[in-house]
Design a protein around this motif. Sequence first.
Motif, PDB file in Angstrom:
ATOM      1  N   LEU A 224       0.865  -1.176   0.000  1.00 36.57           N
ATOM      2  CA  LEU A 224       0.000   0.000   0.000  1.00 36.57           C
ATOM      3  C   LEU A 224       0.901   1.226   0.000  1.00 36.57           C
ATOM      4  CD1 LEU A 224      -2.517  -1.230   2.725  1.00 36.57           C
ATOM      5  CD2 LEU A 224      -2.723  -1.447   0.235  1.00 36.57           C
ATOM      6  N   LEU A 278      -5.784  -7.522   3.298  1.00 36.54           N
ATOM      7  CA  LEU A 278      -6.467  -6.242   3.521  1.00 36.54           C
ATOM      8  C   LEU A 278      -7.291  -6.278   4.811  1.00 36.54           C
ATOM      9  CD1 LEU A 278      -7.684  -5.437  -0.116  1.00 36.54           C
ATOM     10  CD2 LEU A 278      -6.064  -4.073   1.223  1.00 36.54           C
ATOM     11  N   VAL A 288      -6.220   2.148   7.409  1.00 37.46           N
ATOM     12  CA  VAL A 288      -5.450   1.695   6.253  1.00 37.46           C
ATOM     13  C   VAL A 288      -6.268   1.754   4.951  1.00 37.46           C
ATOM     14  CG1 VAL A 288      -5.899  -0.801   6.158  1.00 37.46           C
ATOM     15  CG2 VAL A 288      -3.584   0.046   5.829  1.00 37.46           C
ATOM     16  N   GLY A 289      -7.597   1.793   5.093  1.00 34.47           N
ATOM     17  CA  GLY A 289      -8.472   1.792   3.923  1.00 34.47           C
ATOM     18  C   GLY A 289      -8.236   2.936   2.963  1.00 34.47           C
ATOM     19  N   THR A 290      -7.781   4.056   3.476  1.00 37.87           N
ATOM     20  CA  THR A 290      -7.580   5.226   2.606  1.00 37.87           C
ATOM     21  C   THR A 290      -6.277   5.134   1.813  1.00 37.87           C
ATOM     22  OG1 THR A 290      -6.413   6.429   4.340  1.00 37.87           O
ATOM     23  CG2 THR A 290      -8.802   6.725   4.223  1.00 37.87           C
ATOM     24  N   LEU A 291      -5.434   4.168   2.161  1.00 41.54           N
ATOM     25  CA  LEU A 291      -4.140   4.087   1.467  1.00 41.54           C
ATOM     26  C   LEU A 291      -4.319   3.613   0.025  1.00 41.54           C
ATOM     27  CD1 LEU A 291      -3.038   4.518   4.316  1.00 41.54           C
ATOM     28  CD2 LEU A 291      -1.276   2.826   3.824  1.00 41.54           C
ATOM     29  N   ARG A 292      -3.436   4.078  -0.818  1.00 46.42           N
ATOM     30  CA  ARG A 292      -3.446   3.629  -2.208  1.00 46.42           C
ATOM     31  C   ARG A 292      -3.043   2.155  -2.272  1.00 46.42           C
ATOM     32  NH1 ARG A 292       0.432   3.387  -6.208  1.00 46.42           N
ATOM     33  NH2 ARG A 292       1.954   4.663  -5.099  1.00 46.42           N
ATOM     34  N   PHE A 293      -3.787   1.395  -3.071  1.00 44.51           N
ATOM     35  CA  PHE A 293      -3.436   0.002  -3.331  1.00 44.51           C
ATOM     36  C   PHE A 293      -2.348   0.011  -4.395  1.00 44.51           C
ATOM     37  CE2 PHE A 293      -3.570  -4.091  -5.248  1.00 44.51           C
ATOM     38  CZ  PHE A 293      -4.067  -4.968  -4.306  1.00 44.51           C
ATOM     39  N   ILE A 296      -0.174  -6.295  -5.291  1.00 48.61           N
ATOM     40  CA  ILE A 296      -0.243  -7.595  -4.617  1.00 48.61           C
ATOM     41  C   ILE A 296       0.661  -8.523  -5.412  1.00 48.61           C
ATOM     42  CG2 ILE A 296      -2.361  -8.220  -5.866  1.00 48.61           C
ATOM     43  CD1 ILE A 296      -1.631  -9.461  -2.330  1.00 48.61           C
TER      44      ILE A 296
END
Lengths: 362, 362
Positions: A224, A278, A288-293, A296
């Motif tokens: 992330l 996730l 952590v949800g706001t982080l850029r993916f 993987i």
Amino acid sequence: MNTVVVGGGVIGLATAWRAARQGVSVTVIDPTPAGRTSHVSGGMLPAVNEQLYGRENLRNLCLASRELYPTFVAELEEFAPAGFRRDGVLDVAFDEDALSSLDRQRSFQESLGIRTERLTPEECAELQPAFAPTVGGLLSPDEGAVDPRILNAALLTALDALGGTVVRKRAVRVEDHTVVLDDGDTVAFDRLVLAAGCWTHQIEGFPEHAVPEIRPVKGQILRLHSDPPLVGLATRALSKGRSLLLVPRPTGELVVGSTYEERGYDETATAAGTHDLLTRAAEVVPGVGTLRFAEISAGLRPASPDELPVIGPSTVPDVHLATGHFRMGVQLAPVTAVAMAAFLTDTAPPTQVLPFSPLRFS
Amino acid sequence: MNTVVVGGGVIGLATAWRAARQGVSVTVIDPTPAGRTSHVSGGMLPAVNEQLYGRENLRNLCLASRELYPTFVAELEEFAPAGFRRDGVLDVAFDEDALSSLDRQRSFQESLGIRTERLTPEECAELQPAFAPTVGGLLSPDEGAVDPRILNAALLTALDALGGTVVRKRAVRVEDHTVVLDDGDTVAFDRLVLAAGCWTHQIEGFPEHAVPEIRPVKGQILRLHSDPPLVGLATRALSKGRSLLLVPRPTGELVVGSTYEERGYDETATAAGTHDLLTRAAEVVPGVGTLRFAEISAGLRPASPDELPVIGPSTVPDVHLATGHFRMGVQLAPVTAVAMAAFLTDTAPPTQVLPFSPLRFS
């Protein structure tokens, strides 16, 4: 002496660099150098982990590599940055079982003379405000992490600067001091190092039992990104009997790992692996949800029959092995490389590698 | 007549191609043609959706575009494959509320003369064995989907073949029948089409209210992959008052969409968006976890002040608009492009576009 190293992961590249540094003429053979398991690895460098309990030889090997790391990096950084930091590793517990295991870990580390500091939940929160409430933690201020992608790039740069060669092809078999490549080309050697991780035993041309079977153990890992970083310290989060690694980079990258899957030679990053990482990341770091993916990916950890590293001369004259590092390839690269360079120059290797001789499988 | 189209998404490219086809000299200006919202879109082509209830003009526009699609594609495929299929769209319900909404949809479709077939849970399971148990479904056998990436590539190929030009720069402002680019270069025009989605009103040089503000509405979309494909038909899964789109491609790609977020000009694919789509996909297709994680991406849907498309001449002489298509850009590309080509050649556009004149905002 012309030495060929089959496998350009962190073990093969580090071995090749250390050998080149001692005047050995080295050729690395790998279709995608630094492109497989070592590229995926998180690069956390904890002092110890539960895999070392009761395994004195492995513990000594880890401690030797830990001791060597700063010098190894300093010598490598004469060529390029290595991405190494020793600003502390944090272990945090989210339940009482986890807290007990931290206490055990603390006793173990202190018995080895490794500094630790027990943290209250409040101290954990102060140190890592983005974390969910913990029940306590352990700070190991002298540990750290390395960015394997930077480390591998530095090894390639250093190897090139010292006249080493990288052949970007696949080694198929060995016959008469010659490696045969997938396009039919050949590379002659005086000495050979097989460092191809879980692909090592697939190289043909050796007597039965000379090269142990190296089992692939799949690990998926998530990357992330945020600016500024959400997490400051490399962290191992313990919860419900499992551990999750969080390795932040100065760039804002946050590496989250990893899964543990027995699926043969399957390097697929899956929907389920992504979902699992996730979910667990959000349990530890609710924001952590706001982080850029960012990514993987999946790597195959190389596990030998006893799940311990395989380092040193094999039963086949002039053929050495450096594989089976399982979950510790990046961690054990310095001691493995120093040992391999010693074997290749007929000098004395660090004694800690001796229990890991390939001869134990013969 | 030299026409400039600002914006190389599906609307701008389709407009440019149709105009070039009718002998207009066309230049498209876009720093990343086919690279933003149109690249991310799933490309589902349902007959109707709940957004059309009570909106007769929009419904007529959609039906006109649906009618045009096969010819549009056939003419485009003289140049390159367009990725269009009309092998049916399936709606499946996972609760009673969803089933009621399917009944309403069925009545609506039948009132428009669009074929539908009501499916029992058993028939749904037979048609899509990978799905979790449903409470019923609706098959619309004459609908389908298009792969926007293939469609956009075909439009670029066709435009190029007809002598159209693509300038890969950003349009900053317009003055005296000239578009000024971000590097200071200029492109003169006789007629101008602004088709830059939610970036349209950021182009400077127009009187106030001539170009309505186009609001970005973020959508994240997931791409998984398996061989063979796990899902056969483009599907809308209704559950808990939400819908999830599943668009399979012949390549084994499975597009899963999408989130709906009001976050301004933020095109970040996030951990939370990925987690949400993976969770919902697994609810509909329990076996989805084994699929390869191929991509998460985000696009900005362009929403006009009344959330309806903006198509036709503006109050500024020689300046046309083709934007505001919100969630229906790919679906409405044929009718929009045919209408714009008519405007640009001073012929009569399809009457269905007339209610969408930009003049309604003046």
